[in-house]
Design a protein around this motif. Structure first.
Motif, mmCIF file in Angstrom:
data_model
loop_
_atom_site.group_PDB
_atom_site.id
_atom_site.type_symbol
_atom_site.label_atom_id
_atom_site.label_comp_id
_atom_site.label_asym_id
_atom_site.label_seq_id
_atom_site.Cartn_x
_atom_site.Cartn_y
_atom_site.Cartn_z
ATOM 1 N N ALA A 191 3.425 9.679 2.201
ATOM 2 C CA ALA A 191 2.381 8.974 2.954
ATOM 3 C C ALA A 191 3.143 7.845 4.087
ATOM 4 O O ALA A 191 3.412 7.805 4.398
ATOM 5 N N LEU A 192 2.506 7.000 2.435
ATOM 6 C CA LEU A 192 3.037 5.849 2.908
ATOM 7 C C LEU A 192 3.891 5.485 1.527
ATOM 8 O O LEU A 192 3.121 5.561 0.527
ATOM 9 N N GLY B 116 5.578 11.032 12.309
ATOM 10 C CA GLY B 116 5.828 11.154 11.069
ATOM 11 C C GLY B 116 6.205 9.327 9.663
ATOM 12 O O GLY B 116 6.172 9.559 8.466
ATOM 13 N N ALA B 117 5.759 8.561 10.847
ATOM 14 C CA ALA B 117 5.834 7.399 10.073
ATOM 15 C C ALA B 117 5.352 6.887 8.937
ATOM 16 O O ALA B 117 5.123 6.492 7.728
ATOM 17 N N GLY C 12 7.545 5.414 6.133
ATOM 18 C CA GLY C 12 6.176 5.026 6.010
ATOM 19 C C GLY C 12 6.516 3.772 4.825
ATOM 20 O O GLY C 12 5.474 3.359 3.784
ATOM 21 N N VAL C 13 7.157 2.913 4.781
ATOM 22 C CA VAL C 13 7.500 1.249 4.956
ATOM 23 C C VAL C 13 7.408 0.243 5.686
ATOM 24 O O VAL C 13 8.472 0.777 7.033
ATOM 25 N N VAL D 84 0.886 -1.321 0.496
ATOM 26 C CA VAL D 84 0.073 -0.040 0.194
ATOM 27 C C VAL D 84 0.960 1.392 -0.060
ATOM 28 O O VAL D 84 1.684 1.371 0.823
ATOM 29 N N ALA D 85 0.408 2.170 -0.767
ATOM 30 C CA ALA D 85 1.185 3.446 -1.141
ATOM 31 C C ALA D 85 0.853 4.379 -1.113
ATOM 32 O O ALA D 85 -0.541 4.191 -1.607
ATOM 33 N N VAL D 86 -0.071 5.488 -0.087
ATOM 34 C CA VAL D 86 -0.940 6.917 -0.276
ATOM 35 C C VAL D 86 0.612 8.222 -0.380
ATOM 36 O O VAL D 86 1.233 8.584 0.523
ATOM 37 N N GLN D 87 0.645 8.937 -1.380
ATOM 38 C CA GLN D 87 0.719 10.294 -1.782
ATOM 39 C C GLN D 87 -0.591 11.083 -1.564
ATOM 40 O O GLN D 87 -1.640 11.514 -1.379
ATOM 41 N N TYR D 88 0.065 12.294 -0.775
ATOM 42 C CA TYR D 88 -0.722 13.771 -0.361
ATOM 43 C C TYR D 88 -0.288 14.736 -0.887
ATOM 44 O O TYR D 88 1.268 14.738 -1.806
ATOM 45 N N SER D 89 -0.719 15.921 -1.121
ATOM 46 C CA SER D 89 -0.393 17.156 -2.399
ATOM 47 C C SER D 89 -0.600 18.010 -1.364
ATOM 48 O O SER D 89 -1.404 18.456 -0.595
#
Length: 236
Positions: A30-31, A51-52, A211-212, A12-17
């Motif tokens: 974030a992840l 913040g992980a 994030g890992v 799983v991966a999550v990206q914020y703008s």
């Protein structure tokens, strides 16, 4: 999927703008790559530094957000996040938000009717329950959110250890309630950066770093590696 696994996270991966001046944006992961399994009836600890990506992971598991990559596989289970006023409508009363939150989590009206008094009593908001939530203080919102999630008894309960809300008495009550639920047969995911809490309350743990997924296994082993890592990095 193993019949005893009720939630599985796969890469799983999550990206914020992040919005900056003059409409420019910057992306933040974030992840990046998180994988683990949750088994029915267990208490799984998620440990990592601030913040992980732990809070982002909770939102993913609760269905508040969706992954940009990878997938969260649910075995048709209800999931509730002990969180501060997730999904509350400020124009509605606390009373109405109880029903709204429960319906969004997949519970039926008659199920809420049966525990309505318990939710209100536990939240200690009897005098304010019919007021609009927008008039509530942060502590009042948090108490209502905690009480709804706790009393609904979903298949999977997601707990952020930082959710100590309200005055000292309510904090003590909420922490005791969380520990009681964790030690029961309820399936629980507990997020914390505090090693002893994870070791004392969870049999298995997942360590997330930057994030890992860094490690998954018995909580004593995972926490031990996490604490060694933190000790080494804090000396630098």
């Amino acid at each position: 999927m193993n019949k005893n696994i009720i939630i599985k996270a796969e890469n799983v991966a999550v990206q914020y703008s992040i919005f900056r001046r003059f409409f420019a944006t910057k992306s933040k992961m974030a992840l990046k790559d998180v994988s683990f399994s949750l088994y029915k009836g267990e208490s799984l600890g998620v440990i990592g530094r601030n913040g992980a990506g732990k809070s982002t992971l909770l939102k993913l598991l609760a269905g508040v957000i969706s992954p940009d990559k990878g997938q969260i596989i649910h075995d048709n289970v209800s999931v509730s996040l002990l969180s501060l006023q997730v999904g509350f409508d400020g124009e509605l009363s606390g009373y109405d938000n109880i029903y709204l939150s429960a319906l969004l989590l997949g519970f039926k009206k008659n199920q809420v009717d049966a525990i309505l008094d318990n939710i209100i009593q536990f939240s200690e908001l009897e005098d304010s329950i019919h007021q609009a939530v927008k008039t509530y203080s942060t502590g009042m919102r948090a108490r209502l959110g905690f009480s709804i999630a706790y009393q609904l008894e979903p298949d999977v309960l997601l707990i952020d250890e930082t959710l100590g809300v309200g005055d000292i008495e309510f904090k003590e009550k909420s922490i005791a309630a969380m520990k009681e639920r964790i030690r029961s047969d309820q399936t629980v995911i507990l997020v914390s950066h505090h090693g002893p809490t994870i070791k004392n309350l969870c049999k298995r743990a997942v360590w997330i770093e930057d994030g890992v997924t860094r490690m998954e296994g018995p909580s004593g082993e995972v926490v031990g590696e996490y604490e060694k890592f933190m000790l080494t990095n804090n000396k630098r």
